[in-house]
Scaffold this active site. Structure first.
Site, PDB file in Angstrom:
ATOM      1  N   GLY A   1       5.031   2.375   1.357  1.00 52.06           N
ATOM      2  CA  GLY A   1       6.046   3.179   0.694  1.00 52.06           C
ATOM      3  C   GLY A   1       6.509   4.297   1.603  1.00 52.06           C
ATOM      4  O   GLY A   1       7.704   4.518   1.784  1.00 52.06           O
ATOM      5  N   ASP A   2       5.547   5.004   2.229  1.00 54.79           N
ATOM      6  CA  ASP A   2       5.906   6.111   3.128  1.00 54.79           C
ATOM      7  C   ASP A   2       6.757   5.576   4.287  1.00 54.79           C
ATOM      8  O   ASP A   2       7.745   6.174   4.680  1.00 54.79           O
ATOM      9  CB  ASP A   2       4.640   6.767   3.715  1.00 54.79           C
ATOM     10  CG  ASP A   2       3.762   7.374   2.621  1.00 54.79           C
ATOM     11  OD1 ASP A   2       4.290   7.583   1.509  1.00 54.79           O
ATOM     12  OD2 ASP A   2       2.561   7.619   2.873  1.00 54.79           O
TER      13      ASP A   2
ATOM     14  N   SER B   1       0.845  -1.191   0.000  1.00 54.24           N
ATOM     15  CA  SER B   1       0.000   0.000   0.000  1.00 54.24           C
ATOM     16  C   SER B   1       0.880   1.241   0.000  1.00 54.24           C
ATOM     17  O   SER B   1       2.086   1.173   0.239  1.00 54.24           O
ATOM     18  CB  SER B   1      -0.886   0.003   1.241  1.00 54.24           C
ATOM     19  OG  SER B   1      -0.098   0.330   2.372  1.00 54.24           O
ATOM     20  N   LYS B   2       0.228   2.356  -0.273  1.00 54.67           N
ATOM     21  CA  LYS B   2       0.901   3.643  -0.272  1.00 54.67           C
ATOM     22  C   LYS B   2       1.623   3.863   1.064  1.00 54.67           C
ATOM     23  O   LYS B   2       2.730   4.369   1.118  1.00 54.67           O
ATOM     24  CB  LYS B   2      -0.159   4.719  -0.506  1.00 54.67           C
ATOM     25  CG  LYS B   2       0.337   6.126  -0.480  1.00 54.67           C
ATOM     26  CD  LYS B   2      -0.786   7.064  -0.817  1.00 54.67           C
ATOM     27  CE  LYS B   2      -1.299   7.861   0.360  1.00 54.67           C
ATOM     28  NZ  LYS B   2      -0.305   8.569   1.153  1.00 54.67           N
ATOM     29  N   ARG B   3       0.968   3.442   2.121  1.00 55.71           N
ATOM     30  CA  ARG B   3       1.553   3.623   3.460  1.00 55.71           C
ATOM     31  C   ARG B   3       2.864   2.859   3.633  1.00 55.71           C
ATOM     32  O   ARG B   3       3.777   3.324   4.291  1.00 55.71           O
ATOM     33  CB  ARG B   3       0.554   3.193   4.540  1.00 55.71           C
ATOM     34  CG  ARG B   3      -0.396   4.310   4.951  1.00 55.71           C
ATOM     35  CD  ARG B   3      -1.200   3.895   6.161  1.00 55.71           C
ATOM     36  NE  ARG B   3      -1.846   2.608   5.936  1.00 55.71           N
ATOM     37  CZ  ARG B   3      -2.992   2.461   5.288  1.00 55.71           C
ATOM     38  NH1 ARG B   3      -3.626   3.507   4.822  1.00 55.71           N
ATOM     39  NH2 ARG B   3      -3.529   1.272   5.118  1.00 55.71           N
TER      40      ARG B   3
END
Ligand code: GLU
Length: 510
Positions: A269-270, A265-267
Site C-alpha cells: 500500500g505504501d 501487505s501494508k508495504r
C-alpha cells in the site's frame, strides 16, 4: 434441536487492521446474522511481548465504522466473559495438565541456550531449521526423556518449564473445510508446539482451542495463513475429548497484491499509494501513520461491499450489495479457494457507486468533515445538501467534494484566465457586461431563468451560447469542471454570480 450458531473474530491486537482482517470479520458477521446467531470478538493477547497500546481500541473503532457490531466482546460483555485471553490466564493450565496426565503432552525444561544448541547441532542443508518434534524431542530435557523422580524434583524446585503437545508420528488427521472440502495433514510435518509457556500463559494454539470450546463456538472462519496450524488444533480437540464439539472451519483465501504475486501487505500500500488498513493507524513506537480507507474518503458501505467481493460473488454479475443484501445472500460455499487480487481502481469504483447511490443526508456529515478539514466551515446545511446533490455523481472519494464543490462556499482561489484569454474579444466583453446588468435586474433566480436570459442575450448579440459558457464557467468555478453552470449560478446567488463575473472582467483588462 440444532445448536445456536456462534462465530468469533479472534484478533491479536498488534497493530492496524489489514483489509483481509476486516474481511474475516465481515464473513463471520454475515454468516452469524444470516443464521440468527451470535458474533463474538475475543481478544487473543496471550503473547505479551507483542502488546501494542491502542491496538484493541482501534479494532473496536474499525468494527463500529464498518457497522460490524459484536454481540459479545470485552466491550459489549456477554455470558462467556472475560473475552480477553490475558484475563482468562487461569483457565488454561488445567487443560494443559490434563493433556500431560493423559500422555498427550509433556513438560520440557530446555533452556533457551539448549534450544539454540539443538538448532545448530541438527541443522543440515535439507533441514535448515530443525524443529522440536517426534524425533528431536528424544534428545532434549523433557518429561519423556527424564526419569519420573527427576521430573518431580525439577517441578518442586520451581525449575522453569513449558508444556508441549506430543504429536504422533506419521498419522493422518483431516477435517472438512467449508471452502476447501476435505483437508488432511500428516502429523510428522507438525512439531511439538508449546501449549503453556514458562510464565504460565497459554500459547495461541492452546488458548484458541480452549476458548472456542468454552465459548461454544460453532464455526471458525479465519485467514488461510492459519491453515498450517489446523492439525495442531485438530489434535488438541481430539486429545481434550471435545471432537464432537469442534467448530466447522473455513479458511478464507488470501488477498493478493494487484499483480497477483503474493499476499497484499501494508508495504504494498505504501509503495503503490493506496490504503491497506481500514482506518488510519499510528504506530505508537515509530509514530508513523499508515493511511486507512476511512480517512482516504471511503464510505463504510463501499468498503464492506468491496471486501465482500474479494473472494465471493452471488453467482450473478451483480456487484453492488448493501449489508442487508449481503446478510441475505452470503454463502461460504460460494467463497473461492484461490486468492483474490486487490485492485484499487475497482475499490474506488465501488465508492463512486455508493456515493451516487447514497441520499444527500447520508453524505452530509462526511462531506462537511472534508470541507472543514480544508478550513471551509459550512453554516448553511441546506446549501450543503444542494451542493452534494449537484456534485455527488462526479465524486469518487469524499475529498473530491472539496475539489468539486468548494467554489459554492467561497470564490475560487485560482482562476484559469489563461484558457479564456486567447478567445476573448470586445464582443464577449460586451456580452458579459450586459449579462451583469440583465442579472442585476432579474427577479427570478432559478436555473432555467438564468439559462433563458443568458441565451436570449447571446442571440441578441449574435453570439453562440456555446462559446460563452466556457468562460462563464471559469468565472464561477475557476476552471473547466463542475456541474451545470446555471445550476451553479442559481446556488451561489445573484450577488456572488455578479461579483465573480466582474472579477474576471477586471482580470482580463489587466
Ligand atoms: N489470534 C489469531 C489472529 O490473530 C486468530 C486466528 C484464529 O482465528 O484462529 O488472527
Amino acid at each position: 434441536m440444532s445448536k445456536k450458531v456462534r462465530v468469533r473474530f479472534a484478533p491479536s491486537p498488534t497493530g492496524g487492521l489489514h483489509l483481509g482482517g476486516v474481511r474475516t470479520v465481515l464473513f463471520n458477521y454475515l454468516f452469524a446474522k444470516q443464521m440468527g446467531g451470535d458474533f463474538i470478538v475475543r481478544i487473543e493477547d496471550t503473547d505479551q511481548t507483542r502488546f501494542v497500546a491502542g491496538a484493541e481500541d482501534y479494532i473496536f473503532n474499525t468494527l463500529k465504522w464498518c457497522g460490524l457490531e459484536p454481540d459479545e466482546s470485552p466491550l459489549h460483555g456477554g455470558p462467556y466473559a472475560p473475552y480477553r485471553q490475558s484475563e482468562r490466564k487461569e483457565s488454561y493450565r488445567q487443560y494443559a495438565e490434563q493433556l500431560v496426565k493423559a500422555g498427550y503432552a509433556y513438560y520440557a525444561f530446555d533452556t533457551p541456550a539448549e534450544l539454540e544448541e539443538m538448532r545448530n547441532k541438527f541443522k543440515t542443508a535439507e533441514n535448515p531449521s530443525p524443529q522440536y518434534n517426534q524425533v528431536l524431542r528424544e534428545k532434549m530435557r523433557n518429561s519423556l526423556t527424564l526419569g519420573e523422580q527427576e521430573v518431580s524434583s525439577f517441578l518442586s524446585e520451581g525449575m522453569p518449564y513449558v508444556i508441549r503437545i506430543k504429536t504422533p508420528l506419521n498419522e493422518t488427521v483431516s477435517f472438512t473445510d467449508m471452502i476447501r472440502g476435505e483437508v488432511s495433514f500428516n502429523t510428522s510435518q507438525v512439531d511439538d508446539k508449546v501449549l503453556l509457556k514458562a510464565d504460565g500463559m497459554p500459547t495461541y494454539h492452546l488458548a484458541v482451542v480452549v476458548d472456542d470450546y468454552l465459548m461454544k463456538i460453532t464455526h471458525a472462519f479465519r485467514g488461510e495463513e492459519w491453515l498450517p496450524s489446523a492439525p495442531v488444533h485438530l489434535l488438541l480437540w481430539k486429545y481434550l475429548g471435545w471432537l464432537a464439539d469442534m467448530p466447522q472451519w473455513a479458511h478464507l483465501p488470501l488477498i493478493l497484491k494487484p499483480d497477483g504475486n503474493g499476499k497484499l501487505s501494508k508495504r504494498d500500500g505504501d509503495r503503490l499509494g493506496f490504503p491497506v488498513f481500514a482506518m488510519d493507524w499510528t504506530d505508537p513506537a515509530t509514530h508513523e501513520t499508515t493511511t486507512g480507507f476511512k480517512e482516504k474518503g471511503f464510505l463504510p458501505e463501499a468498503f464492506v461491499n468491496l471486501l465482500a467481493m474479494l473472494g465471493w460473488n452471488d453467482g450473478t454479475d451483480n456487484e453492488i450489495f448493501s449489508m442487508e443484501e449481503l446478510i441475505h445472500k452470503f454463502s461460504m460455499e460460494r467463497v473461492h479457494k484461490g486468492g483474490a487480487k486487490f485492485d484499487y481502481e475497482k475499490a474506488k469504483w465501488y465508492n463512486h457507486e455508493w456515493i451516487k447511490k447514497s441520499g444527500v443526508e447520508r453524505l452530509e456529515l462526511g462531506v462537511r468533515n472534508v470541507f472543514e478539514e480544508k478550513g471551509i466551515v459550512i453554516t448553511d446545511s441546506n446549501l450543503l445538501l444542494k451542493v452534494i446533490e449537484l456534485v455527488k455523481d462526479r465524486c469518487t472519494l469524499l475529498p473530491d467534494f472539496v475539489q468539486q464543490g468548494s467554489f459554492f462556499f467561497q470564490s475560487p482561489a485560482v482562476i484559469d484566465t489563461d484558457s479564456v484569454k486567447p478567445k476573448w474579444d470586445d464582443k464577449k466583453n460586451m456580452f458579459f457586461t450586459e449579462l451583469i446588468r440583465a442579472y442585476e435586474l432579474s427577479t427570478l433566480w432559478e436555473t432555467s431563468d438564468l439559462e433563458k436570459e443568458f441565451k436570449e442575450l447571446a442571440a441578441a448579440n449574435q453570439l453562440k451560447p456555446g462559446e460563452l459558457m466556457a468562460p462563464f464557467r471559469i468565472m464561477l468555478v475557476g476552471g473547466k469542471f463542475g456541474p451545470g453552470v446555471f445550476d451553479i449560478a442559481a446556488v451561489i446567488g445573484k450577488n456572488e454570480t455578479i461579483k465573480r463575473i466582474e472579477h474576471m472582467l477586471q482580470l482580463l483588462q489587466n
